[in-house]
Design a protein around this motif. Structure first.
Motif, PDB file in Angstrom:
ATOM      1  N   LEU A 214       1.524  -1.549   0.182  1.00 32.79           N
ATOM      2  CA  LEU A 214      -0.356  -0.114   0.259  1.00 32.79           C
ATOM      3  C   LEU A 214       1.201   1.506   0.054  1.00 32.79           C
ATOM      4  CD1 LEU A 214      -3.331   0.241   1.090  1.00 32.79           C
ATOM      5  CD2 LEU A 214      -2.306   1.728   2.379  1.00 32.79           C
ATOM      6  N   ALA A 215       1.679   1.247   0.443  1.00 31.18           N
ATOM      7  CA  ALA A 215       2.887   2.648   0.717  1.00 31.18           C
ATOM      8  C   ALA A 215       3.109   2.702   0.027  1.00 31.18           C
ATOM      9  CB  ALA A 215       3.444   2.949   2.449  1.00 31.18           C
ATOM     10  N   VAL A 216       3.959   1.671  -0.995  1.00 27.30           N
ATOM     11  CA  VAL A 216       4.360   1.517  -2.114  1.00 27.30           C
ATOM     12  C   VAL A 216       3.983   2.315  -3.318  1.00 27.30           C
ATOM     13  CG1 VAL A 216       5.809   0.397  -4.406  1.00 27.30           C
ATOM     14  CG2 VAL A 216       6.016   0.041  -1.703  1.00 27.30           C
ATOM     15  N   TRP A 217       2.576   1.416  -3.752  1.00 25.55           N
ATOM     16  CA  TRP A 217       1.657   1.340  -5.070  1.00 25.55           C
ATOM     17  C   TRP A 217       0.496   2.576  -5.072  1.00 25.55           C
ATOM     18  CZ3 TRP A 217       4.451  -0.243  -8.967  1.00 25.55           C
ATOM     19  CH2 TRP A 217       5.260  -0.786  -8.565  1.00 25.55           C
ATOM     20  N   LEU A 218       0.903   3.234  -3.602  1.00 21.73           N
ATOM     21  CA  LEU A 218      -0.900   4.241  -3.517  1.00 21.73           C
ATOM     22  C   LEU A 218       0.560   5.841  -3.991  1.00 21.73           C
ATOM     23  CD1 LEU A 218      -2.760   1.716  -3.182  1.00 21.73           C
ATOM     24  CD2 LEU A 218      -3.901   3.275  -1.568  1.00 21.73           C
ATOM     25  N   ASN A 219       1.370   5.566  -4.237  1.00 24.32           N
ATOM     26  CA  ASN A 219       2.258   6.732  -4.290  1.00 24.32           C
ATOM     27  C   ASN A 219       3.515   6.838  -5.638  1.00 24.32           C
ATOM     28  OD1 ASN A 219       2.638   8.359  -1.993  1.00 24.32           O
ATOM     29  ND2 ASN A 219       2.427   6.761  -0.605  1.00 24.32           N
ATOM     30  N   ALA A 220       2.905   5.394  -6.229  1.00 22.13           N
ATOM     31  CA  ALA A 220       3.156   5.267  -7.964  1.00 22.13           C
ATOM     32  C   ALA A 220       3.036   6.360  -8.675  1.00 22.13           C
ATOM     33  CB  ALA A 220       3.511   3.900  -7.949  1.00 22.13           C
ATOM     34  N   GLY A 221       2.118   6.880  -9.028  1.00 24.10           N
ATOM     35  CA  GLY A 221       1.581   7.880 -10.478  1.00 24.10           C
ATOM     36  C   GLY A 221       0.514   7.063 -10.756  1.00 24.10           C
ATOM     37  N   LEU A 222      -0.675   5.690 -10.267  1.00 25.09           N
ATOM     38  CA  LEU A 222      -0.372   4.210 -10.971  1.00 25.09           C
ATOM     39  C   LEU A 222      -1.906   4.990 -10.693  1.00 25.09           C
ATOM     40  CD1 LEU A 222       1.428   1.855 -11.407  1.00 25.09           C
ATOM     41  CD2 LEU A 222       0.760   2.756 -13.507  1.00 25.09           C
ATOM     42  N   GLU A 223      -3.032   3.712 -11.048  1.00 22.34           N
ATOM     43  CA  GLU A 223      -4.734   3.957 -10.264  1.00 22.34           C
ATOM     44  C   GLU A 223      -4.904   3.165  -9.725  1.00 22.34           C
ATOM     45  OE1 GLU A 223      -4.487   0.953 -12.797  1.00 22.34           O
ATOM     46  OE2 GLU A 223      -3.190   2.880 -12.862  1.00 22.34           O
ATOM     47  N   HIS A 224      -4.093   2.928  -9.059  1.00 19.95           N
ATOM     48  CA  HIS A 224      -4.313   2.056  -8.013  1.00 19.95           C
ATOM     49  C   HIS A 224      -4.725   2.155  -6.110  1.00 19.95           C
ATOM     50  CE1 HIS A 224      -2.471  -1.191  -9.814  1.00 19.95           C
ATOM     51  NE2 HIS A 224      -1.371  -0.327  -9.906  1.00 19.95           N
ATOM     52  N   ALA A 225      -4.482   3.910  -6.207  1.00 22.25           N
ATOM     53  CA  ALA A 225      -5.166   4.489  -5.142  1.00 22.25           C
ATOM     54  C   ALA A 225      -6.837   4.891  -5.538  1.00 22.25           C
ATOM     55  CB  ALA A 225      -4.864   6.176  -4.538  1.00 22.25           C
ATOM     56  N   LEU A 226      -6.536   5.052  -6.203  1.00 22.98           N
ATOM     57  CA  LEU A 226      -8.764   5.089  -7.087  1.00 22.98           C
ATOM     58  C   LEU A 226      -8.716   3.734  -7.011  1.00 22.98           C
ATOM     59  CD1 LEU A 226     -10.418   6.664  -7.210  1.00 22.98           C
ATOM     60  CD2 LEU A 226      -9.608   6.298  -9.612  1.00 22.98           C
ATOM     61  N   GLN A 227      -8.152   3.150  -7.396  1.00 23.73           N
ATOM     62  CA  GLN A 227      -9.079   1.602  -7.129  1.00 23.73           C
ATOM     63  C   GLN A 227      -9.698   1.214  -5.556  1.00 23.73           C
ATOM     64  OE1 GLN A 227      -5.996  -1.387  -8.203  1.00 23.73           O
ATOM     65  NE2 GLN A 227      -7.488  -2.896  -8.128  1.00 23.73           N
ATOM     66  N   ALA A 228      -8.452   1.454  -4.629  1.00 25.82           N
ATOM     67  CA  ALA A 228      -8.204   0.506  -3.218  1.00 25.82           C
ATOM     68  C   ALA A 228      -9.531   1.696  -2.844  1.00 25.82           C
ATOM     69  CB  ALA A 228      -6.914   1.643  -2.744  1.00 25.82           C
TER      70      ALA A 228
END
Length: 598
Positions: A214-228
């Motif tokens: 979570l710490a990595v991929w919700l800061n990577a610029g991808l859509e995963h924060a919106l997905q989560a």
């Protein structure tokens, strides 16, 4: 119906009080050392065999210096929950969510300045759409759906049209969405725990949610924060909203426009709702319809748009990544998807939670929200198995459902408290929290030392080729490479995507050597070829081993720039000429290498 009484554990209460004191002293010491002498803490991390010792040491120091913020936020969360029932209301949930968000930002701080290259693919499409070029990776290329997240791309396109810088916008938007997701987690956890909301239970919940993925991929610029956020909003809707079917329906519709695996999650949730209909008075056919219909409509609209605009019902990522996917992978315990999940569970320490989660699953009657959590979580994990995992480090596809795992942990802990008592359950939570926090920290150190395909590195590679093209007088340079984001968005180069994401022809014929050679050497004739010789089009067809490639291309060398040391680094022979800053190496009068000296 009143909650069942807690088990009598007066004998274990002194142990819990002692454990709390020890935990507070340990956390206070960690905060002090991390804040004032991180150099003492950093050497405690063991080096990784695949990472140079100086690089690993620098990463360990960076992570060590950020631990005080995460530790302080989690400690304050525990103290807040120890303040009594008043801390469990809406204000308490808001404060708890804010503290978890602070811990998330502290964990993410060592990754400041890193974005994964794939994020820039969506940046390129969003920027070209905002500037009137249509849905293309580069203005010179035809429309092809090389991005996955339609909703995220449209959000970034709106930001670009408003004059905002996309990389910064993506990071800020992701961090805001992460904060909203963690707020939903704390609200749901407090409702599920009820009067069992002990400090240890909430700290464990927060520690699960703040795993390294979570710490990595919700800061990577991808859509995963919106997905989560959308997955968590859908799962918690029955618990937090009276009109849960409306909230869940809207969230699922947006999720369908965000990730390709959304239909699998919609199907899993539909099955869960149908099975719950007889036991839950609030679940009716009408509400099931309101939950599912918007997602079906969004999927139909997206399909129609693809057919009309791109002329294909499927996006390029399907052809590049998902071809050959079958349900047989679900039943192959030795498949790459199962290994992916096992590697995540062992590296993250999540295995320690398995008994607790199984205990929660044995509850006599699961609340509707927990049925939704289980359905969406299992749907996402089934997707991971079906696609065989992911090549990016730190379990990217698991990150969006870590909030669901945290909610499930809170519910399971409440069940544990009823069976063994608050004190014994609290001791279990403290031990589990410590194990998870340690695993998260170790994983972060490793990732910071060797992050997945940094956008900055790919952008630097693209700029090197753009500068070289100017020296050689090439007016419209093209580059064939498998890292598409920084090449198209940052360096503005026309791309021949050897990975297939932004190139449907290659994605559909990735294993056809004759087609690939004809496409590259006769149709596209890229100015530069760069990348891996063991993966993507080069690895699967070996086009770089053909006599035609040796005849048309010359090896390039960039001394002092290690990021240019690719297995493939070549320039088209016909554009090579003697210019200042370039040195040609000849063998019998034939140019065999071009050295870029400055």
């Amino acid at each position: 119906m009143p909650p069942p009484p807690l088990a009598d554990d007066r004998a274990a209460a002194p142990l819990l009080r002692c454990a709390r004191v020890v935990a507070l002293v340990a956390v206070a010491s960690l905060i002090a050392v991390s804040a004032f002498r991180p150099d003492l803490l950093a050497p405690r991390f063991r080096g990784d065999a695949g990472i140079a010792p100086p690089t690993f040491a620098a990463a360990a120091s960076t992570v060590a210096a950020s631990l005080w913020g995460a530790a302080a936020a989690l400690a304050l969360l525990g103290l807040l929950m120890g303040a009594g029932p008043r801390a469990q209301g809406r204000l308490g949930a808001l404060l708890a969510g804010g503290l978890l968000w602070c811990a998330f930002l502290a964990f993410a701080r060592p990754l400041q300045g890193w974005l994964v290259d794939d994020a820039a693919i969506t940046f390129a499409y969003a920027e070209n759409l905002a500037h009137g070029h249509g849905l293309v990776a580069h203005p010179a290329l035809p429309p092809e759906e090389g991005y996955s997240p339609t909703s995220w791309m449209l959000l970034l396109a709106a930001a670009s049209a408003a004059g905002l810088e996309l990389a910064g916008t993506a990071v800020v938007a992701s961090q805001i969405l992460a904060g909203l997701t963690l707020l939903l987690v704390t609200r749901a956890a407090l409702k599920l725990l009820g009067r069992h909301a002990s400090p240890e239970a909430m700290v464990l919940t927060g520690t699960v949610a703040l795993g390294a993925p979570l710490a990595v991929w919700l800061n990577a610029g991808l859509e995963h924060a919106l997905q989560a956020f959308l997955i968590t909003a859908t799962a918690t809707a029955p618990l937090l909203w009276r009109r849960w079917h409306i909230v869940g329906g809207l969230s699922l519709a947006l999720l369908t426009l965000t990730r390709p695996e959304a239909p699998l999650l919609v199907g899993a949730l539909t099955v869960a709702l149908v099975l719950a209909r007889r036991r839950e008075a609030t679940v009716t056919w009408r509400r099931i319809g309101w939950t599912v219909a918007p997602a079906c409509a969004a999927a139909a609209a997206l399909l129609a748009f693809r057919l009309l605009y791109f002329g294909d019902p499927l996006p390029n990522p399907y052809y590049a990544k998902a071809q050959g996917t079958t349900t047989l992978r679900l039943f192959n315990p030795f498949g790459s998807g199962w290994r992916y999940l096992l590697d995540w569970a062992s590296a993250s320490g999540t295995l320690v939670l398995v008994p607790l989660l199984l205990l929660g699953a044995t509850a006599r009657q699961l609340p509707l929200a927990m049925r939704a959590v289980a359905a969406l979580g299992l749907g996402q994990l089934a997707f991971v198995i079906l696609v065989g995992g992911d090549w990016m480090d730190e379990s990217r596809f698991v990150a969006p459902v870590l909030p669901l795992a945290a909610i499930a942990t809170a519910y399971a802990h409440a069940e544990l408290q009823m069976r063994v008592g608050v004190a014994r359950a609290g001791l279990v939570a403290l031990v589990a929290s410590a194990a998870l926090a340690l695993c998260t920290t170790v994983s972060l150190v490793r990732f910071v030392a060797a992050p997945t395909t940094p956008l900055a590195t790919v952008s630097a590679i693209g700029h090197e080729f753009a500068t070289l093209a100017q020296r050689l007088g090439v007016e419209r340079p093209t580059v064939a490479t498998h890292d598409a984001g920084g090449t198209t968005w940052a360096a503005r180069l026309e791309l021949v995507d050897l990975g297939g994401l932004c190139n449907r022809a290659l994605a559909q014929h990735m294993d056809d050597r004759a087609f690939v050679e004809r496409y590259l050497f006769e149709q596209r004739r890229p100015t530069f070829v760069f990348g891996s010789t063991t993966q993507f089009a080069a690895g699967r067809t070996g086009f770089h081993l053909s006599p035609r490639f040796a005849a048309d291309y010359v090896a390039l060398e960039f001394p002092g720039r290690p990021y240019m040391d690719g297995g493939l680094c070549h320039v088209r022979r016909e554009v090579v000429r003697e210019v200042p800053g370039l040195r040609t190496v000849r063998d019998g009068g034939r140019v065999v290498k071009v050295v870029v000296e400055g």
